[in-house]
Design a protein around this motif. Structure first.
Motif, PDB file in Angstrom:
ATOM      1  N   VAL A 413      -4.410 -30.443 -61.672  1.00  0.00           N
ATOM      2  CA  VAL A 413      -5.725 -31.084 -61.695  1.00  0.00           C
ATOM      3  C   VAL A 413      -6.754 -30.042 -62.120  1.00  0.00           C
ATOM      4  O   VAL A 413      -6.483 -28.840 -62.140  1.00  0.00           O
ATOM      5  CB  VAL A 413      -6.106 -31.669 -60.315  1.00  0.00           C
ATOM      6  CG1 VAL A 413      -5.114 -32.732 -59.886  1.00  0.00           C
ATOM      7  CG2 VAL A 413      -6.193 -30.568 -59.259  1.00  0.00           C
ATOM      8  N   ARG A 414      -7.931 -30.507 -62.467  1.00  0.00           N
ATOM      9  CA  ARG A 414      -9.072 -29.622 -62.724  1.00  0.00           C
ATOM     10  C   ARG A 414     -10.200 -30.037 -61.795  1.00  0.00           C
ATOM     11  O   ARG A 414     -10.513 -31.224 -61.674  1.00  0.00           O
ATOM     12  CB  ARG A 414      -9.520 -29.705 -64.182  1.00  0.00           C
ATOM     13  CG  ARG A 414      -8.487 -29.169 -65.179  1.00  0.00           C
ATOM     14  CD  ARG A 414      -9.015 -29.270 -66.609  1.00  0.00           C
ATOM     15  NE  ARG A 414      -7.986 -29.013 -67.589  1.00  0.00           N
ATOM     16  CZ  ARG A 414      -7.774 -27.843 -68.200  1.00  0.00           C
ATOM     17  NH1 ARG A 414      -8.551 -26.818 -67.908  1.00  0.00           N
ATOM     18  NH2 ARG A 414      -6.818 -27.702 -69.091  1.00  0.00           N
ATOM     19  N   ILE A 415     -10.802 -29.054 -61.128  1.00  0.00           N
ATOM     20  CA  ILE A 415     -11.885 -29.335 -60.202  1.00  0.00           C
ATOM     21  C   ILE A 415     -13.103 -28.504 -60.596  1.00  0.00           C
ATOM     22  O   ILE A 415     -12.993 -27.553 -61.387  1.00  0.00           O
ATOM     23  CB  ILE A 415     -11.474 -29.032 -58.743  1.00  0.00           C
ATOM     24  CG1 ILE A 415     -11.273 -27.520 -58.547  1.00  0.00           C
ATOM     25  CG2 ILE A 415     -10.210 -29.798 -58.360  1.00  0.00           C
ATOM     26  CD1 ILE A 415     -11.043 -27.113 -57.107  1.00  0.00           C
ATOM     27  N   LYS A 416     -14.250 -28.846 -60.025  1.00  0.00           N
ATOM     28  CA  LYS A 416     -15.466 -28.087 -60.284  1.00  0.00           C
ATOM     29  C   LYS A 416     -15.699 -27.060 -59.196  1.00  0.00           C
ATOM     30  O   LYS A 416     -15.652 -27.380 -58.008  1.00  0.00           O
ATOM     31  CB  LYS A 416     -16.676 -29.025 -60.361  1.00  0.00           C
ATOM     32  CG  LYS A 416     -16.901 -29.650 -61.714  1.00  0.00           C
ATOM     33  CD  LYS A 416     -18.231 -30.382 -61.756  1.00  0.00           C
ATOM     34  CE  LYS A 416     -18.470 -30.960 -63.151  1.00  0.00           C
ATOM     35  NZ  LYS A 416     -19.789 -31.646 -63.224  1.00  0.00           N
ATOM     36  N   ALA A 417     -15.937 -25.817 -59.614  1.00  0.00           N
ATOM     37  CA  ALA A 417     -16.368 -24.792 -58.670  1.00  0.00           C
ATOM     38  C   ALA A 417     -17.837 -25.028 -58.325  1.00  0.00           C
ATOM     39  O   ALA A 417     -18.509 -25.872 -58.921  1.00  0.00           O
ATOM     40  CB  ALA A 417     -16.167 -23.406 -59.265  1.00  0.00           C
TER      41      ALA A 417
END
Length: 670
Positions: A413-417
């Motif tokens: 997955v890709r998440i926001k920092a």
């Protein structure tokens, strides 16, 4: 231009459908033994011969030693043990021609200090004419019978196999400074694998080069030289033409528009890597136009959201590009050849729910295809496909002792920092229902790619014990574009550390991780991040496991008993980590050793006595400092290990200690 995305949705759906076993069933089964995850692979590294009539493969014997076998594929099928050492393991097998192979060896059951030099060996596929080509000065290999020896010194290594009808290979001699410490340049040489004799290669390049690319006849056509922290790429279209510099860039990173050689194709073309102008600035594979001395306008291959990593698959007889092997979240193949596309569809239909990698012989004419099938829950399985009969025959598996139905699912997955930076993340979910106690596993490097969608021993072992495993690709990681990589420059213990914490908080917010039972763990840089996580976010992590950990950034620069090159310390580390003088205050604030009194959580530390990357001094200094205020520190030392656990018994011991430590610390919510 080819633009690839992540693996197909159908495969992702299969993963979900084949997912969690009911918790009651899981609890009724005995835990899978530690050694099943970390023992030698039963079968590995199969390689088709140039004609496709033979298959070389590494096979583990009863004592776990990797030996070399060759399978005659045409009926009647024959399997022959070609090379087996009593106290060494065969590695990195390649075919010189259809009758002869070359390989390295290492000793995966001995002390790290005895495994430094891999040597180079050659043997006929019949097992005859075994010859040592490059010596392993630090270790003598005992074997029942003797073999011819005309060995070169250990500073020689294989550059490439040739396809000119000879039994020769191209090697390179690594040249060091007078103290034999700093690598200076490489000199290509031609080596006869039958006699062990070398002959010089006239490169025609005035400068000393650190890297070479040669064609199938052994003629160097591309090179990279280094001076003053700058790399220059040299190129010539043929041996009759002069060299010219076609690109220059800083030694340890590329600026926008600069490129570096990737491979010389079977079509005689030079292929290079260059960052694209997309948002993430991912690298793509371009073809260099020899006539214009420029890159072609459009990339040959671009993988959406990822730097290109893979290889080009050619028919070496026709020089036709058949397809591209590439890695996005997983490793896959895109075929440009209609026949190979049809074969891929046929095999995918017969073997659903896994990724099937097809390997074809160099000639493109072989009756047999090698099929490697894998998933996140299944370690690679090898099969042969008979193109004439249309039959698929399994021949072996890397870890047949493991039941895929008991393995965990792995997602990308890709998440926001917190600052909006997108961050890739690998998530391995144990069977049953969450939220689970969690292990935040931080990769080392840090300027590497941490993982991909495949079976992974560390995360599968932890998941088998009931832990959710979260593996962030924090800023400073490579493989996902220059933007993410460069966002980590000089951010040890700062924004890089924030990314790690943000990954843990994301898993908690998603209802996946139990907020009161999160442990942070990692090796090397991951060990550093573990210690800094305990310091910066004590309320987030209940415990830590740090092995081979950097504990003082300043020691990376000052210790002379180590394997970090001085040029890397002068040009690379100040850029990526910081300047030890100008950034001294930052080093003080972000070195765990200087902040040891702030570590109050239970901690497991492990170090290797022969580690030259992160010498033992990092561990002993921090151990002594943290124990002054924290009585909950467990210390493990493996005196004969280096930067990793080579010996099987040490691997088993370490992971059993981790298992017991986590069970004590995360058994119940606080």
């Amino acid at each position: 231009m080819l633009i690839f995305k992540v693996r197909c949705a159908a495969l992702a759906l299969w993963v979900v459908a084949a997912g969690a076993m009911p918790a009651a069933v899981q609890a009724a089964e005995a835990p899978i033994p530690v050694r099943d995850f970390f023992s030698a692979e039963v079968m590995s590294q199969p390689v088709l011969s140039p004609s496709g009539k033979y298959l070389a493969v590494r096979l583990a014997n009863a004592k776990g030693r990797r030996q070399l076998g060759v399978i005659k594929l045409d009926p009647p099928r024959q399997v022959k043990s070609v090379v087996s050492f009593v106290d060494a393991d065969v590695a990195d097998v390649q075919w010189v021609n259809d009758d002869r192979l070359v390989f390295n060896i290492n000793d995966l059951q001995s002390a790290y200090a005895d495994s430094i030099a891999p040597g180079l060996y050659a043997v006929d596929r019949t097992g005859e004419n075994l010859r040592a080509l490059v010596e392993r000065r630090w270790h003598f290999i005992y074997r029942a019978n003797t073999f011819a020896s005309r060995e070169l010194r250990p500073n020689h290594r294989l550059l490439r196999v040739l396809r000119d009808g000879s039994a020769d290979v191209l090697i390179e001699r690594l040249n060091f400074d007078k103290n034999y410490r700093e690598f200076v340049s490489a000199t290509p040489l031609r080596l006869d694998t039958l006699t062990g004799r070398t002959s010089s290669v006239d490169t025609g390049l005035a400068q000393s080069a650190q890297a070479w690319w040669a064609d199938a006849a052994g003629q160097p056509l591309a090179a990279v030289s280094r001076a003053g922290g700058q790399d220059s790429v040299h190129w010539r279209a043929s041996v009759t033409e002069p060299w010219s510099v076609i690109s220059s860039s800083p030694a340890y990173f590329r600026k926008t528009g600069e490129f570096r050689p990737w491979t010389l194709g079977a079509d005689g073309q030079l292929y290079v890597l260059k960052d694209r102008a997309d948002e993430e600035r991912t690298s793509a594979l371009f073809r260099f136009d020899a006539a214009s001395r420029r890159l072609e306008a459009q990339p040959v291959v671009a993988v959406q959201g990822f730097d290109f990593a893979g290889r080009l698959i050619f028919n070496h007889e026709t020089q036709q590009l058949l397809g591209v092997r590439y890695t996005s979240d997983a490793t896959s193949t895109s075929w440009l050849n209609a026949e190979m596309q049809a074969l891929q569809a046929t095999i995918d239909k017969r073997l659903p729910g896994v990724i099937n990698l097809l390997d074809v012989a160099e000639c493109g004419c072989s009756r047999w295809l090698l099929v490697t099938s894998y998933s996140d829950r299944r370690s690679p399985v090898y099969s042969l496909y008979d193109r004439e009969a249309g039959q698929l025959e399994p021949i072996g598996q890397t870890r047949p002792q493991l039941d895929a139905n008991r393995m965990a699912t792995r997602d990308f997955v890709r998440i926001k920092a917190r600052d909006g930076q997108m961050m890739p993340l690998h998530l391995t979910r144990p069977q049953g229902l969450g939220p689970w106690p969690a292990v935040l596993l931080v990769h080392g490097g840090p300027q590497v790619r941490g993982g991909s969608w495949r079976w992974d021993g560390d995360s599968q072992f932890l998941a088998s014990r009931g832990y959710l495993v979260v593996e962030p690709e924090f800023r400073g990681s490579t493989g996902y574009g220059a933007k993410l990589f460069q966002a980590g420059w000089k951010q040890w213990g700062l924004a890089m550390q924030d990314d790690v914490a943000d990954a843990a908080r994301w898993a908690i917010a998603q209802g996946l991780a139990d907020a009161k039972r999160v442990c942070i763990a990692g090796a090397s840089y991951g060990g550093y991040a573990t210690l800094m996580g305990l310091i910066r976010d004590p309320q987030l992590y209940r415990c830590g496991v740090a092995w081979l950990a950097v504990t003082d950034i300043g020691l990376l620069y000052s210790l002379r008993w180590g394997d970090l090159p001085e040029a890397w310390k002068e040009y690379g580390m100040p850029l990526l980590i910081g300047d030890p003088v100008k950034d001294a205050a930052q080093f003080e604030a972000t070195s765990p050793l200087k902040q040891a009194a702030r570590v109050t959580q239970p901690l497991l530390l492990a170090f290797g006595g022969h580690d030259r990357r992160v010498p033992m001094e990092h561990g002993t200094r921090f151990r002594d400092a943290v124990r002054q205020t924290n009585p909950q520190v467990e210390w493990v030392e493996y005196p004969d290990e280096g930067h990793g656990w080579f010996k099987p018994e040490n691997r088993y011991d370490f992971w059993e200690r981790v298992e017991n430590f986590l069970a004590r610390q995360l058994a119940t919510p606080q």
